[in-house]
Design a protein around this motif. Structure first.
Motif, PDB file in Angstrom:
ATOM      1  N   GLY A 121      -1.660  -1.676  -3.648  1.00  0.00           N
ATOM      2  CA  GLY A 121      -0.969  -0.702  -4.493  1.00  0.00           C
ATOM      3  C   GLY A 121      -0.837   0.643  -3.801  1.00  0.00           C
ATOM      4  O   GLY A 121      -1.609   0.971  -2.898  1.00  0.00           O
ATOM      5  N   GLU A 122       0.150   1.395  -4.211  1.00  0.00           N
ATOM      6  CA  GLU A 122       0.341   2.731  -3.655  1.00  0.00           C
ATOM      7  C   GLU A 122       0.858   3.651  -4.753  1.00  0.00           C
ATOM      8  O   GLU A 122       1.513   3.217  -5.702  1.00  0.00           O
ATOM      9  CB  GLU A 122       1.336   2.696  -2.489  1.00  0.00           C
ATOM     10  CG  GLU A 122       2.671   2.080  -2.840  1.00  0.00           C
ATOM     11  CD  GLU A 122       3.593   1.971  -1.640  1.00  0.00           C
ATOM     12  OE1 GLU A 122       4.809   1.854  -1.859  1.00  0.00           O
ATOM     13  OE2 GLU A 122       3.096   2.010  -0.501  1.00  0.00           O
ATOM     14  N   VAL A 123       0.523   4.927  -4.635  1.00  0.00           N
ATOM     15  CA  VAL A 123       0.936   5.905  -5.634  1.00  0.00           C
ATOM     16  C   VAL A 123       2.457   6.026  -5.653  1.00  0.00           C
ATOM     17  O   VAL A 123       3.114   5.926  -4.619  1.00  0.00           O
ATOM     18  CB  VAL A 123       0.287   7.276  -5.340  1.00  0.00           C
ATOM     19  CG1 VAL A 123       0.806   8.330  -6.304  1.00  0.00           C
ATOM     20  CG2 VAL A 123      -1.228   7.179  -5.445  1.00  0.00           C
ATOM     21  N   CYS A 124       3.002   6.238  -6.836  1.00  0.00           N
ATOM     22  CA  CYS A 124       4.450   6.416  -7.065  1.00  0.00           C
ATOM     23  C   CYS A 124       5.224   5.094  -7.076  1.00  0.00           C
ATOM     24  O   CYS A 124       6.455   5.102  -6.971  1.00  0.00           O
ATOM     25  CB  CYS A 124       5.087   7.365  -6.052  1.00  0.00           C
ATOM     26  SG  CYS A 124       4.409   9.027  -6.086  1.00  0.00           S
ATOM     27  N   ARG A 125       4.533   3.964  -7.187  1.00  0.00           N
ATOM     28  CA  ARG A 125       5.230   2.672  -7.227  1.00  0.00           C
ATOM     29  C   ARG A 125       5.662   2.383  -8.661  1.00  0.00           C
ATOM     30  O   ARG A 125       4.850   2.365  -9.577  1.00  0.00           O
ATOM     31  CB  ARG A 125       4.314   1.562  -6.718  1.00  0.00           C
ATOM     32  CG  ARG A 125       4.959   0.171  -6.707  1.00  0.00           C
ATOM     33  CD  ARG A 125       4.099  -0.788  -5.907  1.00  0.00           C
ATOM     34  NE  ARG A 125       2.787  -0.963  -6.499  1.00  0.00           N
ATOM     35  CZ  ARG A 125       2.416  -2.062  -7.159  1.00  0.00           C
ATOM     36  NH1 ARG A 125       3.247  -3.068  -7.300  1.00  0.00           N
ATOM     37  NH2 ARG A 125       1.197  -2.158  -7.653  1.00  0.00           N
ATOM     38  N   LEU A 126       6.953   2.142  -8.842  1.00  0.00           N
ATOM     39  CA  LEU A 126       7.488   1.855 -10.180  1.00  0.00           C
ATOM     40  C   LEU A 126       7.807   0.369 -10.293  1.00  0.00           C
ATOM     41  O   LEU A 126       8.647  -0.157  -9.556  1.00  0.00           O
ATOM     42  CB  LEU A 126       8.759   2.678 -10.438  1.00  0.00           C
ATOM     43  CG  LEU A 126       9.465   2.398 -11.774  1.00  0.00           C
ATOM     44  CD1 LEU A 126       8.540   2.718 -12.946  1.00  0.00           C
ATOM     45  CD2 LEU A 126      10.762   3.199 -11.875  1.00  0.00           C
ATOM     46  N   LEU A 127       7.145  -0.304 -11.222  1.00  0.00           N
ATOM     47  CA  LEU A 127       7.425  -1.713 -11.464  1.00  0.00           C
ATOM     48  C   LEU A 127       8.745  -1.857 -12.219  1.00  0.00           C
ATOM     49  O   LEU A 127       9.040  -1.070 -13.121  1.00  0.00           O
ATOM     50  CB  LEU A 127       6.301  -2.347 -12.279  1.00  0.00           C
ATOM     51  CG  LEU A 127       4.910  -2.392 -11.644  1.00  0.00           C
ATOM     52  CD1 LEU A 127       3.947  -3.146 -12.554  1.00  0.00           C
ATOM     53  CD2 LEU A 127       4.947  -3.037 -10.273  1.00  0.00           C
ATOM     54  N   THR A 128       9.523  -2.852 -11.862  1.00  0.00           N
ATOM     55  CA  THR A 128      10.803  -3.096 -12.521  1.00  0.00           C
ATOM     56  C   THR A 128      10.592  -3.945 -13.773  1.00  0.00           C
ATOM     57  O   THR A 128       9.500  -4.464 -14.030  1.00  0.00           O
ATOM     58  CB  THR A 128      11.758  -3.840 -11.575  1.00  0.00           C
ATOM     59  OG1 THR A 128      11.204  -5.156 -11.315  1.00  0.00           O
ATOM     60  CG2 THR A 128      11.925  -3.091 -10.258  1.00  0.00           C
ATOM     61  N   LEU A 129      11.669  -4.116 -14.538  1.00  0.00           N
ATOM     62  CA  LEU A 129      11.620  -4.984 -15.709  1.00  0.00           C
ATOM     63  C   LEU A 129      11.267  -6.410 -15.295  1.00  0.00           C
ATOM     64  O   LEU A 129      10.483  -7.099 -15.976  1.00  0.00           O
ATOM     65  CB  LEU A 129      12.964  -4.948 -16.447  1.00  0.00           C
ATOM     66  CG  LEU A 129      13.116  -5.878 -17.657  1.00  0.00           C
ATOM     67  CD1 LEU A 129      12.053  -5.600 -18.710  1.00  0.00           C
ATOM     68  CD2 LEU A 129      14.513  -5.716 -18.261  1.00  0.00           C
ATOM     69  N   ASP A 130      11.824  -6.870 -14.187  1.00  0.00           N
ATOM     70  CA  ASP A 130      11.501  -8.211 -13.681  1.00  0.00           C
ATOM     71  C   ASP A 130      10.019  -8.327 -13.328  1.00  0.00           C
ATOM     72  O   ASP A 130       9.384  -9.357 -13.586  1.00  0.00           O
ATOM     73  CB  ASP A 130      12.352  -8.540 -12.448  1.00  0.00           C
ATOM     74  CG  ASP A 130      13.806  -8.801 -12.799  1.00  0.00           C
ATOM     75  OD1 ASP A 130      14.070  -9.250 -13.933  1.00  0.00           O
ATOM     76  OD2 ASP A 130      14.674  -8.567 -11.937  1.00  0.00           O
ATOM     77  N   ASP A 131       9.466  -7.262 -12.728  1.00  0.00           N
ATOM     78  CA  ASP A 131       8.039  -7.259 -12.386  1.00  0.00           C
ATOM     79  C   ASP A 131       7.190  -7.395 -13.652  1.00  0.00           C
ATOM     80  O   ASP A 131       6.191  -8.124 -13.674  1.00  0.00           O
ATOM     81  CB  ASP A 131       7.653  -5.950 -11.676  1.00  0.00           C
ATOM     82  CG  ASP A 131       8.272  -5.823 -10.298  1.00  0.00           C
ATOM     83  OD1 ASP A 131       8.546  -6.859  -9.664  1.00  0.00           O
ATOM     84  OD2 ASP A 131       8.495  -4.671  -9.855  1.00  0.00           O
ATOM     85  N   ILE A 132       7.591  -6.677 -14.698  1.00  0.00           N
ATOM     86  CA  ILE A 132       6.847  -6.705 -15.963  1.00  0.00           C
ATOM     87  C   ILE A 132       6.900  -8.100 -16.580  1.00  0.00           C
ATOM     88  O   ILE A 132       5.879  -8.639 -17.037  1.00  0.00           O
ATOM     89  CB  ILE A 132       7.411  -5.663 -16.951  1.00  0.00           C
ATOM     90  CG1 ILE A 132       7.174  -4.237 -16.432  1.00  0.00           C
ATOM     91  CG2 ILE A 132       6.799  -5.837 -18.335  1.00  0.00           C
ATOM     92  CD1 ILE A 132       5.718  -3.845 -16.347  1.00  0.00           C
ATOM     93  N   GLY A 133       8.085  -8.703 -16.587  1.00  0.00           N
ATOM     94  CA  GLY A 133       8.222 -10.055 -17.120  1.00  0.00           C
ATOM     95  C   GLY A 133       7.360 -11.048 -16.360  1.00  0.00           C
ATOM     96  O   GLY A 133       6.714 -11.914 -16.960  1.00  0.00           O
ATOM     97  N   ALA A 134       7.334 -10.906 -15.029  1.00  0.00           N
ATOM     98  CA  ALA A 134       6.538 -11.813 -14.203  1.00  0.00           C
ATOM     99  C   ALA A 134       5.044 -11.622 -14.462  1.00  0.00           C
ATOM    100  O   ALA A 134       4.285 -12.597 -14.527  1.00  0.00           O
ATOM    101  CB  ALA A 134       6.852 -11.570 -12.723  1.00  0.00           C
ATOM    102  N   LEU A 135       4.624 -10.363 -14.618  1.00  0.00           N
ATOM    103  CA  LEU A 135       3.212 -10.084 -14.856  1.00  0.00           C
ATOM    104  C   LEU A 135       2.735 -10.699 -16.172  1.00  0.00           C
ATOM    105  O   LEU A 135       1.673 -11.320 -16.246  1.00  0.00           O
ATOM    106  CB  LEU A 135       2.969  -8.574 -14.870  1.00  0.00           C
ATOM    107  CG  LEU A 135       1.535  -8.154 -15.181  1.00  0.00           C
ATOM    108  CD1 LEU A 135       0.623  -8.444 -13.995  1.00  0.00           C
ATOM    109  CD2 LEU A 135       1.446  -6.692 -15.561  1.00  0.00           C
ATOM    110  N   PHE A 136       3.537 -10.526 -17.221  1.00  0.00           N
ATOM    111  CA  PHE A 136       3.157 -11.048 -18.533  1.00  0.00           C
ATOM    112  C   PHE A 136       3.536 -12.524 -18.700  1.00  0.00           C
ATOM    113  O   PHE A 136       3.207 -13.128 -19.716  1.00  0.00           O
ATOM    114  CB  PHE A 136       3.804 -10.223 -19.641  1.00  0.00           C
ATOM    115  CG  PHE A 136       3.142  -8.883 -19.881  1.00  0.00           C
ATOM    116  CD1 PHE A 136       1.936  -8.806 -20.567  1.00  0.00           C
ATOM    117  CD2 PHE A 136       3.728  -7.712 -19.417  1.00  0.00           C
ATOM    118  CE1 PHE A 136       1.321  -7.591 -20.782  1.00  0.00           C
ATOM    119  CE2 PHE A 136       3.121  -6.481 -19.636  1.00  0.00           C
ATOM    120  CZ  PHE A 136       1.908  -6.415 -20.321  1.00  0.00           C
TER     121      PHE A 136
END
Length: 240
Positions: A121-136
């Motif tokens: 991980g790194e500071v200022c990284r913004l997860l996309t909507l696709d990233d959120i869907g994949a995580l959940f």
């Protein structure tokens, strides 16, 4: 004797449907209460960032990620149960809690958490909507079937929530001597504000929340302006 004008079986059927609906709502409430507990815990741990130096973020974010794992498990349970019923009949019950869960993930990732061995991980990284869907592990913005999913609006409202939290962090980071983080937050929020201006928003609640971003931008700009007057902006942050 004349037959009754209304078949008594009609009300028996209605009684059965009402009881079924009550049972579904009760089960949903139990799952959502469980999610609420996990989100509240995660938010509580995240609130410590305002008094924690950045050097100690890894330990703090490790605790946050444990809370997020429980959120993910509960959202999976919610998705499995809610997908058996019409989405738009019950989604009002969980949408706010899903927004808050998304916010905890977005903020954790932005602060440098949610990384892996292959991609730290790194500071200022913004997860996309696709990233959120994949995580959940749930669909996003479904249009082809009636099932539980995460909507674009829920993602955007979750994103606005972290803007409020970051604007507060900008001021507190200066108190902790981390002027560079304040500058990074200012740049990030201004970029987000510019991005939101491109969207053609139809949702009234979302549009009103987007209008509030300008106040967060102004608040953080004032912090950075004060730092610049005092020549306290780190050279690296100034060049960026």
């Amino acid at each position: 004797m004349a037959p009754p004008m209304i078949d008594p079986a009609l009300f028996d059927q209605l009684k059965t449907k009402i009881e079924e609906d009550t049972s579904v709502r009760k089960e949903l409430d139990q799952i959502i209460d469980e999610l609420n507990q996990h989100v509240a815990y995660t938010q509580g741990v995240l609130s410590r960032i305002h008094s924690t130096p950045r050097s100690k973020y890894p330990v703090l974010l490790g605790q946050v990620e444990e809370g997020i794992k429980k959120e993910v498990a509960t959202v999976g349970k919610l998705s499995e149960f809610a997908s058996k019923y019409p989405y738009y009949k019950y989604n009002y019950k969980w949408t706010r809690m899903i927004q808050d869960a998304i916010s905890t993930v977005l903020l954790c990732a932005w602060l440098g958490g949610m990384g892996s061995e292959s991609q730290p991980g790194e500071v200022c990284r913004l997860l996309t909507l696709d990233d959120i869907g994949a995580l959940f592990s749930v669909p996003i913005n479904l249009k082809d079937r009636d099932a539980f999913h995460i909507t674009v609006e829920e993602y955007l409202l979750g994103l606005i929530n972290i803007i409020d939290e970051l604007s507060r962090l900008a001021m507190n980071s200066v108190t902790l001597g981390d002027n560079e983080l304040a500058v990074q937050i200012s740049s990030f929020i201004k970029d987000l504000h510019a991005g939101f201006q491109v969207l053609n928003l139809k949702n009234d609640i979302l549009r009103k929340r987007v209008d509030s971003i300008k106040y967060a931008v102004k608040k953080v700009e004032d912090v950075v302006y004060d730092l610049s007057l005092r020549n306290l902006i780190p050279a690296k942050a100034a060049s960026e």
